[in-house]
Write a protein that holds these residues in place. Structure first.
Motif, PDB file in Angstrom:
ATOM      1  N   TRP A 286       0.940  -1.290  -0.036  1.00  0.00           N
ATOM      2  CA  TRP A 286      -0.041   0.053  -0.090  1.00  0.00           C
ATOM      3  C   TRP A 286       0.807   1.415   0.053  1.00  0.00           C
ATOM      4  O   TRP A 286       2.121   1.251   0.341  1.00  0.00           O
ATOM      5  N   ALA A 287       0.269   2.450  -0.551  1.00  0.00           N
ATOM      6  CA  ALA A 287       0.940   3.760  -0.419  1.00  0.00           C
ATOM      7  C   ALA A 287      -0.007   4.512   0.332  1.00  0.00           C
ATOM      8  O   ALA A 287      -1.006   4.541   0.175  1.00  0.00           O
ATOM      9  N   ALA A 288       0.695   5.729   1.018  1.00  0.00           N
ATOM     10  CA  ALA A 288      -0.051   6.787   1.662  1.00  0.00           C
ATOM     11  C   ALA A 288       0.871   7.830   1.841  1.00  0.00           C
ATOM     12  O   ALA A 288       2.013   7.667   1.734  1.00  0.00           O
ATOM     13  N   LEU A 289       0.020   9.145   1.893  1.00  0.00           N
ATOM     14  CA  LEU A 289       0.695  10.475   1.860  1.00  0.00           C
ATOM     15  C   LEU A 289       0.260  10.960   3.186  1.00  0.00           C
ATOM     16  O   LEU A 289      -1.063  11.245   3.246  1.00  0.00           O
ATOM     17  N   LEU A 290       1.151  11.222   4.123  1.00  0.00           N
ATOM     18  CA  LEU A 290       0.616  11.701   5.611  1.00  0.00           C
ATOM     19  C   LEU A 290       0.968  13.176   5.816  1.00  0.00           C
ATOM     20  O   LEU A 290       2.306  13.255   5.403  1.00  0.00           O
ATOM     21  N   PRO A 291       0.671  14.079   6.518  1.00  0.00           N
ATOM     22  CA  PRO A 291       0.724  15.190   6.598  1.00  0.00           C
ATOM     23  C   PRO A 291       2.069  15.570   7.749  1.00  0.00           C
ATOM     24  O   PRO A 291       2.284  14.430   8.569  1.00  0.00           O
ATOM     25  N   VAL A 292       2.121  16.582   8.007  1.00  0.00           N
ATOM     26  CA  VAL A 292       3.353  17.084   9.180  1.00  0.00           C
ATOM     27  C   VAL A 292       2.374  16.721  10.309  1.00  0.00           C
ATOM     28  O   VAL A 292       1.337  16.769  10.735  1.00  0.00           O
ATOM     29  N   LEU A 293       3.325  16.105  11.296  1.00  0.00           N
ATOM     30  CA  LEU A 293       2.860  15.821  12.471  1.00  0.00           C
ATOM     31  C   LEU A 293       1.699  14.517  12.718  1.00  0.00           C
ATOM     32  O   LEU A 293       1.114  14.616  13.642  1.00  0.00           O
ATOM     33  N   ASP A 294       1.737  13.927  11.541  1.00  0.00           N
ATOM     34  CA  ASP A 294       0.563  12.914  11.626  1.00  0.00           C
ATOM     35  C   ASP A 294       0.943  12.181  12.852  1.00  0.00           C
ATOM     36  O   ASP A 294       1.871  11.607  13.296  1.00  0.00           O
ATOM     37  N   PRO A 295      -0.349  11.526  13.476  1.00  0.00           N
ATOM     38  CA  PRO A 295       0.122  10.655  14.649  1.00  0.00           C
ATOM     39  C   PRO A 295       0.673   9.280  14.456  1.00  0.00           C
ATOM     40  O   PRO A 295       1.220   8.748  15.341  1.00  0.00           O
ATOM     41  N   THR A 296       0.523   8.881  13.156  1.00  0.00           N
ATOM     42  CA  THR A 296       1.357   7.467  12.846  1.00  0.00           C
ATOM     43  C   THR A 296       2.621   7.631  12.767  1.00  0.00           C
ATOM     44  O   THR A 296       3.338   7.163  13.525  1.00  0.00           O
ATOM     45  N   VAL A 297       3.162   8.817  12.510  1.00  0.00           N
ATOM     46  CA  VAL A 297       4.464   9.253  12.360  1.00  0.00           C
ATOM     47  C   VAL A 297       4.892   9.611  13.780  1.00  0.00           C
ATOM     48  O   VAL A 297       6.061   8.990  14.056  1.00  0.00           O
ATOM     49  N   ASN A 318      14.273  19.156  16.071  1.00  0.00           N
ATOM     50  CA  ASN A 318      13.439  19.152  17.302  1.00  0.00           C
ATOM     51  C   ASN A 318      12.260  17.900  17.477  1.00  0.00           C
ATOM     52  O   ASN A 318      11.699  17.853  18.533  1.00  0.00           O
ATOM     53  N   GLY A 319      12.498  17.120  16.742  1.00  0.00           N
ATOM     54  CA  GLY A 319      11.899  15.865  16.702  1.00  0.00           C
ATOM     55  C   GLY A 319      10.354  16.048  16.037  1.00  0.00           C
ATOM     56  O   GLY A 319       9.573  15.042  16.337  1.00  0.00           O
ATOM     57  N   ASN A 320      10.167  17.062  15.049  1.00  0.00           N
ATOM     58  CA  ASN A 320       8.841  17.215  14.578  1.00  0.00           C
ATOM     59  C   ASN A 320       8.879  16.641  13.299  1.00  0.00           C
ATOM     60  O   ASN A 320       9.800  16.746  12.503  1.00  0.00           O
ATOM     61  N   ALA A 321       7.746  15.686  12.982  1.00  0.00           N
ATOM     62  CA  ALA A 321       7.900  14.943  11.666  1.00  0.00           C
ATOM     63  C   ALA A 321       7.328  16.037  10.489  1.00  0.00           C
ATOM     64  O   ALA A 321       6.405  16.567  10.841  1.00  0.00           O
ATOM     65  N   GLY A 322       8.054  15.980   9.470  1.00  0.00           N
ATOM     66  CA  GLY A 322       7.230  16.748   8.210  1.00  0.00           C
ATOM     67  C   GLY A 322       6.461  16.007   7.522  1.00  0.00           C
ATOM     68  O   GLY A 322       5.863  14.663   7.943  1.00  0.00           O
ATOM     69  N   THR A 323       6.158  15.855   6.226  1.00  0.00           N
ATOM     70  CA  THR A 323       5.176  15.145   5.587  1.00  0.00           C
ATOM     71  C   THR A 323       5.976  13.787   5.233  1.00  0.00           C
ATOM     72  O   THR A 323       7.190  13.861   5.173  1.00  0.00           O
ATOM     73  N   THR A 324       5.177  12.861   5.183  1.00  0.00           N
ATOM     74  CA  THR A 324       5.800  11.818   4.791  1.00  0.00           C
ATOM     75  C   THR A 324       5.267  10.827   3.771  1.00  0.00           C
ATOM     76  O   THR A 324       3.841  10.897   3.843  1.00  0.00           O
ATOM     77  N   ALA A 325       5.802  10.118   2.798  1.00  0.00           N
ATOM     78  CA  ALA A 325       5.521   9.163   1.934  1.00  0.00           C
ATOM     79  C   ALA A 325       5.655   7.771   2.111  1.00  0.00           C
ATOM     80  O   ALA A 325       6.777   7.420   2.597  1.00  0.00           O
ATOM     81  N   TRP A 326       4.477   7.047   2.329  1.00  0.00           N
ATOM     82  CA  TRP A 326       4.716   5.494   2.672  1.00  0.00           C
ATOM     83  C   TRP A 326       4.634   4.520   1.669  1.00  0.00           C
ATOM     84  O   TRP A 326       3.843   4.782   0.751  1.00  0.00           O
ATOM     85  N   TRP A 327       5.480   3.400   1.631  1.00  0.00           N
ATOM     86  CA  TRP A 327       5.119   2.404   0.820  1.00  0.00           C
ATOM     87  C   TRP A 327       5.205   0.847   1.608  1.00  0.00           C
ATOM     88  O   TRP A 327       6.603   0.772   2.245  1.00  0.00           O
ATOM     89  N   ASP A 328       4.242   0.100   1.772  1.00  0.00           N
ATOM     90  CA  ASP A 328       4.207  -0.829   2.120  1.00  0.00           C
ATOM     91  C   ASP A 328       4.776  -0.998   3.680  1.00  0.00           C
ATOM     92  O   ASP A 328       5.456  -1.891   4.376  1.00  0.00           O
ATOM     93  N   GLY A 329       4.323   0.174   4.503  1.00  0.00           N
ATOM     94  CA  GLY A 329       4.638   0.123   6.036  1.00  0.00           C
ATOM     95  C   GLY A 329       5.809   0.617   6.277  1.00  0.00           C
ATOM     96  O   GLY A 329       6.172   0.550   7.674  1.00  0.00           O
ATOM     97  N   ARG A 330       6.608   1.472   5.414  1.00  0.00           N
ATOM     98  CA  ARG A 330       7.822   2.122   5.952  1.00  0.00           C
ATOM     99  C   ARG A 330       7.799   3.573   5.071  1.00  0.00           C
ATOM    100  O   ARG A 330       7.276   3.681   4.023  1.00  0.00           O
ATOM    101  N   VAL A 331       8.622   4.631   5.900  1.00  0.00           N
ATOM    102  CA  VAL A 331       8.553   5.719   5.180  1.00  0.00           C
ATOM    103  C   VAL A 331       9.725   5.636   4.161  1.00  0.00           C
ATOM    104  O   VAL A 331      10.839   5.351   4.579  1.00  0.00           O
ATOM    105  N   VAL A 332       9.231   6.455   2.993  1.00  0.00           N
ATOM    106  CA  VAL A 332      10.307   6.097   1.837  1.00  0.00           C
ATOM    107  C   VAL A 332      10.316   7.487   0.908  1.00  0.00           C
ATOM    108  O   VAL A 332      11.110   7.735   0.181  1.00  0.00           O
ATOM    109  N   GLY A 333       9.994   8.587   1.694  1.00  0.00           N
ATOM    110  CA  GLY A 333      10.120  10.093   1.237  1.00  0.00           C
ATOM    111  C   GLY A 333       9.125  10.934   2.099  1.00  0.00           C
ATOM    112  O   GLY A 333       8.560  10.649   3.010  1.00  0.00           O
ATOM    113  N   CYS A 334       8.963  12.044   1.181  1.00  0.00           N
ATOM    114  CA  CYS A 334       7.987  13.168   1.840  1.00  0.00           C
ATOM    115  C   CYS A 334       7.307  13.381   0.553  1.00  0.00           C
ATOM    116  O   CYS A 334       7.447  13.156  -0.582  1.00  0.00           O
TER     117      CYS A 334
END
Length: 398
Positions: A286-297, A318-334
């Motif tokens: 699966w693929a997903a695009l999550l926003p800045v500070l999404d609770p999954t990240v 400071n430990g704040n997540a930016g946007t993330t791109a996911w493929w099959d359960g792992r972050v592969v980009g933004c």
């Protein structure tokens, strides 16, 4: 001891967080429950997090505006780690009695300390109680609520500045403190969904009969149970970080819910609920695009099982997540937007043709949803700030 593999943890994340397209949910309340509570530090994140988990939800749709402002089954609340979240109403009493109460105590003490340093208030503790009473009295006659600016002009004391020549008024800090205490809540917004300028209102005006705050131990146990249902298995360190609580409070809560210890592949001991020990079935890629500070990240402290080597470029210093791109359960980009608002995915791995195609489909879906509106952030990650010419892999466009 049962071992939970990295692959199984990713399958749990995909299904239980409703981020895999086949496992999306029907509305904003379901999307919120999927991750316990939605991060709301940036107001756009709430909408984007719902978009990622609900099909065909336009901004404010998917039941989000209705849940926040009409039936009020979702409520904004400052809680864990002094972070603003959107909670399901049935979890609000647990938060008020535990994580939010901890924040309220520290906020009150810090406010008294800062007021003392100004020298403008003779007895800061007494002043704070007097201003609190003034805010509650004024809001008591305003069922529709008032903005922070309107309150500052209505309640003597809120105009006090916390530093000589500074721009920070005591009023905003007082409202933060009262909000953490559960006496006032953020009501209707006075602007669009990408900004936060709420009307503050009494909890009883907004919620009718507010839920009772649970005792601290009971509140922490309720939060830990809900969290393990969605984020488990996870370590004690994950829970201490997520709750912003002490090890003692976390250990007591784990005991109260009867958590069972499991072995995490590559990660030491973790915990699951006693009725959640069965192996999780695999999920189709699966693929997903999550926003800045999404609770999954942001949900775990120990993130290697889904971040691998990318932590330094998808989180800021400071430990704040930016946007993330996911493929099959792992972050592969933004992902970012071009000047026209079109979503572009910046891939950090050689993920293959299928992954790039699916990420392109998600970019197109998000582009349609945004309909030309550009979303800014104060938490851009290094990957988001990077010069496109420096990227190793071509950008995936909608």
């Amino acid at each position: 001891m049962r071992e939970v593999s990295v692959g199984e943890r990713r399958a749990r994340l995909a299904r239980r967080h409703a981020v895999a397209p086949a496992h999306r949910v029907g509305d904003a309340v379901g999307a919120t429950r999927a991750v316990v509570a939605l991060h709301a530090t940036e107001p756009a994140t709430v909408h984007l997090s719902v978009q990622a988990r609900v099909d065909d939800a336009a901004p404010g749709a998917g039941g989000l505006d209705h849940a926040l402002h009409v039936d009020r089954s979702l409520v904004r609340q400052l809680a864990m780690r002094r972070t603003l979240f959107v909670f399901p109403l049935d979890l609000l009493g647990a938060a008020w009695g535990s994580a939010a109460a901890r924040v309220a105590q520290s906020e009150g003490a810090r406010l008294v300390k800062d007021l003392t340093a100004t020298g403008e208030v003779a007895d800061p503790a007494r002043w704070l109680e007097r201003v609190r009473a003034g805010v509650l009295e004024v809001l008591g006659s305003e069922p529709g609520g008032l903005t922070a600016l309107e309150l500052r002009s209505s309640v003597p004391g809120l105009e006090v500045r916390l530093a000589a020549g500074g721009a920070t008024y005591a009023g905003s800090r007082v409202l933060t403190w009262l909000g953490a205490r559960g006496e006032v809540v953020r009501g209707h917004s006075t602007t669009h969904w990408r900004q936060s300028r709420p009307r503050w209102t009494l909890a009883e005006h907004w919620l009718g009969e507010p839920p009772a705050a649970l005792a601290p131990a009971e509140g922490y146990a309720a939060l830990v149970r809900r969290w393990l249902e969605r984020f488990g298995p996870a370590t004690e360190a994950d829970l201490v970080w997520w709750l912003g609580a002490t090890k003692g409070a976390v250990r007591a809560a784990l005991g109260a819910v009867g958590a069972r210890e499991v072995d995490l592949e590559g990660g030491g001991p973790g915990h699951l609920l006693p009725d959640d020990l069965e192996e999780e079935p695999p999920v189709e890629p699966w693929a997903a695009l999550l926003p800045v500070l999404d609770p999954t990240v942001m949900g775990w402290k120990q993130r290697d099982f889904y971040l691998s080597e990318h932590a330094a470029v998808v989180f800021d210093r400071n430990g704040n997540a930016g946007t993330t791109a996911w493929w099959d359960g792992r972050v592969v980009g933004c992902w970012v937007q071009d000047p026209d608002g079109v979503v572009e995915v910046r891939v950090l791995d050689d993920v293959g043709r299928e992954a790039r195609a699916r990420l392109g489909e998600e970019a197109a879906r998000l582009t349609r949803w945004l309909a030309g509106q550009r979303v800014g952030t104060v938490y851009p990650s290094p990957a988001m700030r990077a010069d496109p010419g420096d990227l190793t892999y071509p950008v995936v466009r909608a």
